[in-house]
Design an enzyme around this catalytic site. Structure first.
Site, PDB file in Angstrom:
ATOM      1  N   LYS A  57       0.801  -1.234   0.000  1.00 49.75           N
ATOM      2  CA  LYS A  57       0.000   0.000   0.000  1.00 49.75           C
ATOM      3  C   LYS A  57       0.831   1.282   0.000  1.00 49.75           C
ATOM      4  CE  LYS A  57      -3.280  -1.231  -0.648  1.00 49.75           C
ATOM      5  NZ  LYS A  57      -3.480  -1.940  -1.960  1.00 49.75           N
ATOM      6  N   THR A  69       3.098   0.889  -4.998  1.00 49.73           N
ATOM      7  CA  THR A  69       3.702  -0.136  -5.869  1.00 49.73           C
ATOM      8  C   THR A  69       3.146  -0.082  -7.292  1.00 49.73           C
ATOM      9  OG1 THR A  69       3.208  -1.491  -3.923  1.00 49.73           O
ATOM     10  CG2 THR A  69       4.434  -2.545  -5.713  1.00 49.73           C
ATOM     11  N   THR A  70       1.815  -0.037  -7.388  1.00 49.13           N
ATOM     12  CA  THR A  70       1.165  -0.087  -8.699  1.00 49.13           C
ATOM     13  C   THR A  70       1.515   1.169  -9.495  1.00 49.13           C
ATOM     14  OG1 THR A  70      -0.612  -1.163  -7.479  1.00 49.13           O
ATOM     15  CG2 THR A  70      -1.057  -0.602  -9.785  1.00 49.13           C
ATOM     16  N   TRP A  71       1.557   2.278  -8.793  1.00 50.29           N
ATOM     17  CA  TRP A  71       1.881   3.573  -9.409  1.00 50.29           C
ATOM     18  C   TRP A  71       3.292   3.538 -10.019  1.00 50.29           C
ATOM     19  CZ3 TRP A  71       1.903   8.666  -5.999  1.00 50.29           C
ATOM     20  CH2 TRP A  71       1.954   9.767  -6.842  1.00 50.29           C
ATOM     21  N   LYS A 131       8.168  -7.265  -9.103  1.00 48.88           N
ATOM     22  CA  LYS A 131       7.642  -6.597  -7.899  1.00 48.88           C
ATOM     23  C   LYS A 131       7.716  -7.535  -6.700  1.00 48.88           C
ATOM     24  CE  LYS A 131       2.974  -6.046  -6.076  1.00 48.88           C
ATOM     25  NZ  LYS A 131       1.543  -5.846  -6.366  1.00 48.88           N
ATOM     26  N   THR A 132       8.027  -6.985  -5.545  1.00 46.34           N
ATOM     27  CA  THR A 132       7.944  -7.778  -4.309  1.00 46.34           C
ATOM     28  C   THR A 132       7.576  -6.880  -3.138  1.00 46.34           C
ATOM     29  OG1 THR A 132       9.063  -9.426  -2.939  1.00 46.34           O
ATOM     30  CG2 THR A 132      10.378  -7.525  -3.548  1.00 46.34           C
ATOM     31  N   HIS A 133       6.989  -7.516  -2.107  1.00 46.36           N
ATOM     32  CA  HIS A 133       6.802  -6.821  -0.823  1.00 46.36           C
ATOM     33  C   HIS A 133       7.639  -7.533   0.257  1.00 46.36           C
ATOM     34  CE1 HIS A 133       3.503  -4.479  -2.376  1.00 46.36           C
ATOM     35  NE2 HIS A 133       2.648  -5.470  -2.433  1.00 46.36           N
ATOM     36  N   SER A 136      -4.782   2.568   4.395  1.00 45.25           N
ATOM     37  CA  SER A 136      -4.938   1.944   3.083  1.00 45.25           C
ATOM     38  C   SER A 136      -4.949   0.416   3.216  1.00 45.25           C
ATOM     39  CB  SER A 136      -3.792   2.403   2.173  1.00 45.25           C
ATOM     40  OG  SER A 136      -3.900   1.825   0.903  1.00 45.25           O
ATOM     41  N   SER A 196      -1.520   9.651 -13.365  1.00 49.18           N
ATOM     42  CA  SER A 196      -2.261  10.347 -12.307  1.00 49.18           C
ATOM     43  C   SER A 196      -3.225   9.334 -11.687  1.00 49.18           C
ATOM     44  CB  SER A 196      -3.043  11.526 -12.881  1.00 49.18           C
ATOM     45  OG  SER A 196      -4.117  11.041 -13.666  1.00 49.18           O
ATOM     46  N   PHE A 224      -9.618  -0.882  -5.192  1.00 53.04           N
ATOM     47  CA  PHE A 224      -8.154  -0.951  -5.061  1.00 53.04           C
ATOM     48  C   PHE A 224      -7.585   0.461  -5.185  1.00 53.04           C
ATOM     49  CE2 PHE A 224      -3.822  -1.217  -6.379  1.00 53.04           C
ATOM     50  CZ  PHE A 224      -3.310  -2.281  -5.663  1.00 53.04           C
ATOM     51  N   GLY A 277      -5.913   7.666  -3.067  1.00 56.80           N
ATOM     52  CA  GLY A 277      -4.671   8.147  -3.677  1.00 56.80           C
ATOM     53  C   GLY A 277      -4.223   9.514  -3.188  1.00 56.80           C
TER      54      GLY A 277
HETATM   55  P1  A3P Z   1      -5.126   4.469  -0.918  1.00 57.26           P
HETATM   56  O1  A3P Z   1      -5.734   3.203  -0.404  1.00 57.26           O
HETATM   57  O2  A3P Z   1      -4.664   5.377   0.202  1.00 57.26           O
HETATM   58  O3  A3P Z   1      -5.984   5.185  -1.891  1.00 57.26           O
HETATM   59  P2  A3P Z   1      -0.052  -0.373  -3.737  1.00 57.26           P
HETATM   60  O4  A3P Z   1      -0.087  -0.220  -5.211  1.00 57.26           O
HETATM   61  O5  A3P Z   1       1.317  -0.401  -3.140  1.00 57.26           O
HETATM   62  O6  A3P Z   1      -0.936  -1.491  -3.271  1.00 57.26           O
HETATM   63  O7  A3P Z   1      -0.666   0.974  -3.120  1.00 57.26           O
HETATM   64  C1  A3P Z   1      -2.022   1.273  -3.259  1.00 57.26           C
HETATM   65  C2  A3P Z   1      -2.241   2.695  -2.779  1.00 57.26           C
HETATM   66  O8  A3P Z   1      -1.644   3.590  -3.746  1.00 57.26           O
HETATM   67  C3  A3P Z   1      -3.706   3.052  -2.701  1.00 57.26           C
HETATM   68  O9  A3P Z   1      -3.788   4.078  -1.695  1.00 57.26           O
HETATM   69  C4  A3P Z   1      -3.935   3.603  -4.103  1.00 57.26           C
HETATM   70  O10 A3P Z   1      -5.084   4.411  -4.223  1.00 57.26           O
HETATM   71  C5  A3P Z   1      -2.656   4.423  -4.277  1.00 57.26           C
HETATM   72  N1  A3P Z   1      -2.355   4.715  -5.680  1.00 57.26           N
HETATM   73  C6  A3P Z   1      -2.359   3.867  -6.738  1.00 57.26           C
HETATM   74  N2  A3P Z   1      -2.069   4.520  -7.875  1.00 57.26           N
HETATM   75  C7  A3P Z   1      -1.861   5.810  -7.540  1.00 57.26           C
HETATM   76  C8  A3P Z   1      -1.542   6.985  -8.284  1.00 57.26           C
HETATM   77  N3  A3P Z   1      -1.381   6.948  -9.600  1.00 57.26           N
HETATM   78  N4  A3P Z   1      -1.412   8.146  -7.606  1.00 57.26           N
HETATM   79  C9  A3P Z   1      -1.580   8.195  -6.269  1.00 57.26           C
HETATM   80  N5  A3P Z   1      -1.888   7.120  -5.507  1.00 57.26           N
HETATM   81  C10 A3P Z   1      -2.026   5.945  -6.132  1.00 57.26           C
END
Ligand code: A3P
Length: 295
Positions: free
Chosen positions: A48, A51-53, A106-108, A138, A228, A255, A259
């Site tokens: 959280k 990572t995805t970003w 990717k890893t956690h 989150s 974004s 998910f 953000g």
């Molecule tokens: P929130 O639950 O606070 O909204 P991960 O990818 O490590 O699992 O993290 C997920 C968190 O990153 C979530 O936070 C998600 O909304 C947020 N997130 C994902 N993409 C994002 C982006 N492009 N910009 C800002 N936050 C992002």
């Protein structure tokens, strides 16, 4: 065949003292035969933390900013998740075997569980850290919607579990500190979610330099725009809506949830915040890592 109900909310399993999602714990055995390549890039985070970003940013960089190419598959296929295992889905390790070089992974995992080959091959690491309070909030909502986790209970009890490191992947405090220390012996670019929120272009430039690539300024600006929160929330290849909804239930919490930085303020009570701050000071004493909990 395993009855379907058994896939829901199994208790965490401990591996070398680290609590893990049951299926991810099972994935670690086969991972022992994983071979890292020197041109792999590893995205490492405590869950959280963005990572995805950062995964989408890196795939866009690797594809020269070509948005169409980044539509080729969901993010968990383009950037295989090393320890991923879920009923009915290919494992991260299986996906990796079909991924051509140069690979993004990717890893956690905390360092105690990280396959040694990644360190031996000096694989570059992009680490993203996020302030603990926003991570806790989150993570709580993620536990609610991702039914591979045990039931999170109330927010109050989940926060206690988070502080005690009794959540999937264990202690946030230890994770952010040990990967911070790794910088001394290993190529690690240590980024902060809050810095990415504040100035994504600047942070993307840091990533470009670290992975030894360059892109025209307009392309970097396109990447900022495409990654974004709103764009990624609407993008089926990044919003995780392609996974089975009985495992990730977006009707409970998306998910791509909010953000933002500072969402913890709408969740923590004054008493929880005071207790958290005192415990935080104890756990982070002597560490020169500084987080911003608001922008
Ligand atoms: P929130 O639950 O606070 O909204 P991960 O990818 O490590 O699992 O993290 C997920 C968190 O990153 C979530 O936070 C998600 O909304 C947020 N997130 C994902 N993409 C994002 C982006 N492009 N910009 C800002 N936050 C992002």
């Amino acid at each position: 065949m395993e009855p379907v109900q058994d896939t829901y909310r199994p208790p965490l399993e401990y591996v070398k003292g680290v609590p893990l999602i049951k299926y991810f714990a099972e994935a670690l055995g086969p991972l022992e035969s994983f071979q890292a390549w020197p041109d792999d890039v590893l995205i490492s985070t405590y869950p959280k933390s963005g990572t995805t970003w950062v995964s989408e940013i890196l795939d866009l960089i690797y594809q020269g900013g070509d948005l169409q190419k980044c539509q080729r598959a969901p993010i968990y296929v383009r950037v295989p998740f090393l320890e991923f295992k879920m009923p009915g889905c290919p494992t991260g390790f299986e996906l990796l075997e079909d991924t051509p070089a140069p690979r993004l992974l990717k890893t956690h995992l905390p360092l105690a569980l990280l396959p040694q080959t990644l360190l031996d091959q000096k694989v570059k690491v992009v680490y993203v850290a996020r302030n603990a309070k926003d991570v806790a909030v989150s993570f709580y909502h993620f536990y609610r919607m991702a039914k591979v986790h045990p039931d999170p209970g109330t927010w109050d009890s989940f926060l206690e579990d988070f502080m005690a490191g009794e959540v999937s992947y264990g202690s946030w405090y230890q994770h952010v500190q040990e990967w911070w220390e790794l910088r001394h012996t290993h190529p690690v670019l240590y980024l902060f979610y809050e810095d990415m929120k504040e100035n994504p272009k600047r942070e993307i430039q840091k990533i470009l330099e670290f992975v030894g690539r360059s892109l025209p300024e307009e392309t970097v600006e396109d990447i900022v725009q495409h990654t974004s929160f709103q764009e990624m929330k609407n993008n089926a290849m990044t919003n995780y809506r392609t996974l089975p909804s009985d495992l990730l239930d977006h009707s409970i919490s998306a998910f791509m949830r909010k953000g933002i930085t500072g969402d913890w303020k709408s969740t923590f009570t004054v008493a929880q915040n005071e207790r958290f701050e005192a415990y935080y000071a104890e756990k982070m004493a002597g560490c020169n890592l500084h987080f911003r909990s608001e922008l």
